[in-house]
Design an enzyme around this catalytic site. Sequence first.
Site, mmCIF file in Angstrom:
data_model
loop_
_atom_site.group_PDB
_atom_site.id
_atom_site.type_symbol
_atom_site.label_atom_id
_atom_site.label_comp_id
_atom_site.label_asym_id
_atom_site.label_seq_id
_atom_site.Cartn_x
_atom_site.Cartn_y
_atom_site.Cartn_z
ATOM 1 C CD GLU A 1 7.491 17.761 -22.095
ATOM 2 O OE1 GLU A 1 6.857 18.680 -21.545
ATOM 3 O OE2 GLU A 1 6.944 16.802 -22.672
ATOM 4 N NE ARG B 1 1.011 17.568 -12.121
ATOM 5 C CZ ARG B 1 1.632 16.699 -11.353
ATOM 6 N NH1 ARG B 1 1.378 16.656 -10.073
ATOM 7 N NH2 ARG B 1 2.522 15.845 -11.861
ATOM 8 N NE ARG C 1 -3.997 -2.070 1.978
ATOM 9 C CZ ARG C 1 -3.871 -3.170 2.696
ATOM 10 N NH1 ARG C 1 -2.902 -3.271 3.580
ATOM 11 N NH2 ARG C 1 -4.705 -4.164 2.543
ATOM 12 C CG HIS D 1 1.721 17.649 -23.412
ATOM 13 N ND1 HIS D 1 2.529 18.749 -23.366
ATOM 14 C CD2 HIS D 1 2.441 16.633 -22.863
ATOM 15 C CE1 HIS D 1 3.689 18.425 -22.814
ATOM 16 N NE2 HIS D 1 3.663 17.141 -22.499
ATOM 17 C CG ASN E 1 -1.677 18.502 -19.719
ATOM 18 O OD1 ASN E 1 -0.759 17.719 -19.523
ATOM 19 N ND2 ASN E 1 -2.792 18.501 -18.990
ATOM 20 C CG HIS F 1 -2.915 12.349 -27.046
ATOM 21 N ND1 HIS F 1 -4.264 12.253 -26.856
ATOM 22 C CD2 HIS F 1 -2.456 11.083 -26.984
ATOM 23 C CE1 HIS F 1 -4.599 10.989 -26.689
ATOM 24 N NE2 HIS F 1 -3.520 10.258 -26.752
ATOM 25 C CD GLU G 1 -3.583 17.437 -14.811
ATOM 26 O OE1 GLU G 1 -2.539 16.813 -14.619
ATOM 27 O OE2 GLU G 1 -4.166 17.506 -15.899
ATOM 28 C CE LYS H 1 -0.376 14.463 -13.777
ATOM 29 N NZ LYS H 1 -0.746 15.063 -15.074
ATOM 30 C CG HIS I 1 5.814 12.683 -24.936
ATOM 31 N ND1 HIS I 1 4.448 12.720 -25.060
ATOM 32 C CD2 HIS I 1 6.134 13.581 -23.951
ATOM 33 C CE1 HIS I 1 3.955 13.589 -24.193
ATOM 34 N NE2 HIS I 1 4.959 14.115 -23.508
ATOM 35 C CE LYS J 1 5.809 17.839 -13.371
ATOM 36 N NZ LYS J 1 5.672 16.684 -14.209
HETATM 37 P P1 NAD Z 1 12.346 6.490 -22.015
HETATM 38 O O1 NAD Z 1 12.229 6.253 -20.582
HETATM 39 O O2 NAD Z 1 11.694 5.537 -22.944
HETATM 40 O O3 NAD Z 1 13.885 6.630 -22.388
HETATM 41 C C1 NAD Z 1 14.247 6.885 -23.724
HETATM 42 C C2 NAD Z 1 15.386 5.951 -24.181
HETATM 43 O O4 NAD Z 1 16.598 6.418 -23.633
HETATM 44 C C3 NAD Z 1 15.219 4.514 -23.725
HETATM 45 O O5 NAD Z 1 15.635 3.686 -24.780
HETATM 46 C C4 NAD Z 1 16.181 4.410 -22.551
HETATM 47 O O6 NAD Z 1 16.641 3.093 -22.366
HETATM 48 C C5 NAD Z 1 17.277 5.325 -22.980
HETATM 49 N N1 NAD Z 1 18.055 5.967 -21.931
HETATM 50 C C6 NAD Z 1 17.597 6.562 -20.801
HETATM 51 N N2 NAD Z 1 18.577 7.198 -20.172
HETATM 52 C C7 NAD Z 1 19.703 6.967 -20.873
HETATM 53 C C8 NAD Z 1 21.052 7.390 -20.737
HETATM 54 N N3 NAD Z 1 21.429 8.236 -19.776
HETATM 55 N N4 NAD Z 1 21.951 6.943 -21.633
HETATM 56 C C9 NAD Z 1 21.567 6.127 -22.668
HETATM 57 N N5 NAD Z 1 20.293 5.757 -22.893
HETATM 58 C C10 NAD Z 1 19.378 6.178 -21.996
HETATM 59 O O7 NAD Z 1 11.772 7.924 -22.444
HETATM 60 P P2 NAD Z 1 11.552 9.289 -21.650
HETATM 61 O O8 NAD Z 1 11.380 10.292 -22.710
HETATM 62 O O9 NAD Z 1 12.553 9.496 -20.594
HETATM 63 O O10 NAD Z 1 10.167 9.055 -20.902
HETATM 64 C C11 NAD Z 1 8.967 8.858 -21.593
HETATM 65 C C12 NAD Z 1 7.957 8.326 -20.630
HETATM 66 O O11 NAD Z 1 7.771 9.265 -19.569
HETATM 67 C C13 NAD Z 1 6.593 8.096 -21.235
HETATM 68 O O12 NAD Z 1 6.144 6.818 -20.865
HETATM 69 C C14 NAD Z 1 5.712 9.180 -20.618
HETATM 70 O O13 NAD Z 1 4.380 8.768 -20.456
HETATM 71 C C15 NAD Z 1 6.389 9.403 -19.309
HETATM 72 N N6 NAD Z 1 6.173 10.754 -18.745
HETATM 73 C C16 NAD Z 1 5.736 10.824 -17.470
HETATM 74 C C17 NAD Z 1 5.528 12.052 -16.886
HETATM 75 C C18 NAD Z 1 5.097 12.139 -15.458
HETATM 76 O O14 NAD Z 1 4.756 13.240 -14.998
HETATM 77 N N7 NAD Z 1 5.138 11.053 -14.724
HETATM 78 C C19 NAD Z 1 5.784 13.235 -17.603
HETATM 79 C C20 NAD Z 1 6.255 13.121 -18.911
HETATM 80 C C21 NAD Z 1 6.449 11.859 -19.479
HETATM 81 N N1 GLY Z 2 3.657 15.970 -17.222
HETATM 82 C C1 GLY Z 2 2.446 16.582 -16.751
HETATM 83 C C2 GLY Z 2 2.314 16.590 -15.271
HETATM 84 O O1 GLY Z 2 3.185 16.166 -14.561
HETATM 85 O O2 GLY Z 2 1.308 17.010 -14.775
#
Ligand code: NAD
Ligand code: GLY
Length: 371
Positions: free
Chosen positions: A193, A251, A129, A258, A255, A262, A247, A151, A275, A237
Amino acid sequence: MVASPTLRRISVTLEHNPYEVVIGAGGLNRLGEELLAAGIQPGRRILVISNPDVADPYGEVCLQSLQQQGFNADLLVIDAGEDRKTPATVASIHDAAFEHRLDRSSLMLALGGGVVGDMTGFAAATWLRGIRVIQVPTTLLAMVDAAIGGKTGVNHPGGKNLIGAFHQPSLVMIDPDTLSTLPVREFRAGMAEVIKYGILGDDELFQSLEEGPAPDSAAGLGSDRLETILERSAAAKARVVAADEREGGLRAVLNYGHTFGHVVETLCGYGTWLHGEAVAIGMVAVGQLALNRGSWTAKDAKRQKQLIQRCGLPNAWPDLDPYAVLHTLQGDKKVKDGRLRFVLPTAIGHVEIRDNINRDEILRCLDQLQG
Ligand code: NAD
Ligand code: GLY
């Protein structure tokens, strides 16, 4: 003796779960000390979750830093493509938590990009939990966005991030040195971003990106400029999250770009654009919408488009059926009570949320973008 790196600190001032975002080259070596400083007792079990791209170069240094300060740390390496961001992968993290006997005083630590961070956060939110989680982001996108704000979640066949929970980390440690191995296309996607933060509230950040060498790679930026970009973005942020953790309203400004982004991701097929690339295209599109409404100027729209290009990001709207775009917009998570909500720019450094945009306005905008 090796000098300790200077670390920059940003507080995420939440009422119940305040925490720090710590930024600095070499920070990974200081992870154990920073956990102690955050009040985490030595001897705690920590399951570090990472994927091969990141675990190979950084897993060992991360483990050593934790073990040297007396933490009982182990590494779990998972597959972490967007297509593996599923409940099944989270279940595999839970299996490892069981094997390693993680109890309520234990922690999970995400070492990786947003995919690892979101899944680890969700696994931590749901194990017993809820146990504490530490975010150690290694992509630019995760450093400035995903790792901060709590998130967490995974994808459902019906859409991205449909399953999830809010679960704030106890610490976010950003070591910009880890960006040296990140593919440049991924770095640029993260810059979308950063531009977003400039538009929605930091005109100085935006202007700094317009000046000097193009901010299109970590190496090109140099360490000081890169850390300043990370600090200002993380601070932006943190401010928004502190004002509206769940949100309820504000918040949603995060977006910006976005909503159209999307659509681009969905209609072009996941995997065509990263993305951040889709967000860049989405920011140009929403800029056109704002221009048509007279809510911002042609000069600012041009500055935004030029900066996106300067960061090596795409800025042209793809050839898409306008009615498919409308249909996809209606399915967006940001639709509230059947009304489309857009974050519209009004100046460099200011946006507003509007839900009174009609179909004809969108069709006209799409026609201009494609024409
Ligand atoms: P990712 O996590 O897929 O990483 C991108 C690529 O880079 C992957 O192949 C990874 O293995 C590689 N990689 C990561 N760090 C590395 C490094 N230092 N050296 C070499 N390779 C490396 O992509 P991302 O853009 O970091 O994240 C996208 C995800 O984040 C999506 O799923 C999205 O929904 C999520 N997201 C979440 C939030 C949130 O608020 N929680 C906000 C924005 C995006
Ligand atoms: N990436 C959008 C949020 O964190 O709210």
